[in-house]
Design a protein around this motif. Structure first.
Motif, PDB file in Angstrom:
ATOM      1  N   ASP A 217      -5.736  14.981  28.695  1.00  0.00           N
ATOM      2  CA  ASP A 217      -4.754  15.451  28.091  1.00  0.00           C
ATOM      3  C   ASP A 217      -4.207  15.365  26.821  1.00  0.00           C
ATOM      4  O   ASP A 217      -4.035  13.870  26.525  1.00  0.00           O
ATOM      5  N   ILE A 218      -4.177  16.168  25.659  1.00  0.00           N
ATOM      6  CA  ILE A 218      -3.923  16.065  24.379  1.00  0.00           C
ATOM      7  C   ILE A 218      -2.650  15.192  24.154  1.00  0.00           C
ATOM      8  O   ILE A 218      -2.039  14.465  23.240  1.00  0.00           O
TER       9      ILE A 218
ATOM     10  N   PRO B 178      -2.487   8.876  21.502  1.00  0.00           N
ATOM     11  CA  PRO B 178      -1.620   7.914  20.534  1.00  0.00           C
ATOM     12  C   PRO B 178      -1.406   8.677  19.149  1.00  0.00           C
ATOM     13  O   PRO B 178      -0.472   8.184  18.661  1.00  0.00           O
ATOM     14  N   ILE B 179      -2.265   9.435  18.576  1.00  0.00           N
ATOM     15  CA  ILE B 179      -2.390   9.973  17.383  1.00  0.00           C
ATOM     16  C   ILE B 179      -3.060  11.621  17.630  1.00  0.00           C
ATOM     17  O   ILE B 179      -3.668  11.813  18.462  1.00  0.00           O
TER      18      ILE B 179
ATOM     19  N   LEU C 136     -10.973  12.239  17.536  1.00  0.00           N
ATOM     20  CA  LEU C 136      -9.919  11.465  18.058  1.00  0.00           C
ATOM     21  C   LEU C 136     -10.580  10.194  17.089  1.00  0.00           C
ATOM     22  O   LEU C 136     -11.348   9.498  17.422  1.00  0.00           O
ATOM     23  N   TYR C 137      -9.475   9.664  16.284  1.00  0.00           N
ATOM     24  CA  TYR C 137      -9.947   8.532  15.105  1.00  0.00           C
ATOM     25  C   TYR C 137      -9.210   7.318  15.786  1.00  0.00           C
ATOM     26  O   TYR C 137      -8.690   6.588  15.085  1.00  0.00           O
TER      27      TYR C 137
ATOM     28  N   ASP D 238      -5.395   6.600  30.435  1.00  0.00           N
ATOM     29  CA  ASP D 238      -4.573   7.067  31.325  1.00  0.00           C
ATOM     30  C   ASP D 238      -4.525   8.570  30.522  1.00  0.00           C
ATOM     31  O   ASP D 238      -3.668   9.347  31.173  1.00  0.00           O
ATOM     32  N   ALA D 239      -4.914   8.918  29.601  1.00  0.00           N
ATOM     33  CA  ALA D 239      -5.391  10.445  28.939  1.00  0.00           C
ATOM     34  C   ALA D 239      -6.132  11.147  29.703  1.00  0.00           C
ATOM     35  O   ALA D 239      -6.103  12.296  29.565  1.00  0.00           O
ATOM     36  N   VAL D 240      -7.055  10.523  30.524  1.00  0.00           N
ATOM     37  CA  VAL D 240      -7.933  11.147  31.377  1.00  0.00           C
ATOM     38  C   VAL D 240      -7.598  11.662  32.473  1.00  0.00           C
ATOM     39  O   VAL D 240      -7.190  10.956  33.453  1.00  0.00           O
TER      40      VAL D 240
END
Length: 126
Positions: free
Chosen positions: A61-62, A66-67, A91-92, A98-100
């Protein structure tokens, strides 16, 4: 909800999911984590993972990153055949676990190639 996809070995995911964030090897070696859209996934898999067994696709989920992502051209390094057209999401920073939001099996075909798993078809743009 906007999503991106990341290919990872099942055992690497099983270990990583126990941590608050995932720092795959490319984050250290290249400075970012490679992602794909549903349209790009099969091309990337067939170019970089042909014949690999026991892979999964992380659906991310984009909105939980965090950035912001950077959408960039693939690094050609002398190779004139991009794995898929367009810009790729990078993604840097480490990926928060929890974004998965889903993990989908990604088996290769008997000839070693990949096709889009049915569970990912609804992520394709109409």
């Amino acid at each position: 909800m906007l999503t991106i996809l990341h290919i990872i070995a099942r055992d690497a995911w099983e270990t990583a999911r126990l941590s608050p964030e995932i720092a795959v090897p490319s984050l250290k070696s290249e400075g970012f984590i490679h992602f794909s859209t549903a349209e790009q996934l099969v091309g990337v898999a067939n170019k970089h993972y042909r014949g690999a067994k026991d892979l999964v696709v992380l659906v991310v989920d984009i909105g939980k990153l965090p950035i912001p992502l950077r959408w960039e051209a693939p690094n050609m390094l002398g190779d004139t055949s991009a794995p898929a057209p367009g810009l790729f999401p990078h993604l840097y920073c480490p990926l928060p676990t929890d974004a998965v939001i889903d993990v989908i099996g990604f088996p290769c075909q008997p000839d070693g190639t990949f096709s889009l798993p049915p569970a990912l078809h609804h992520f394709l743009k109409a």
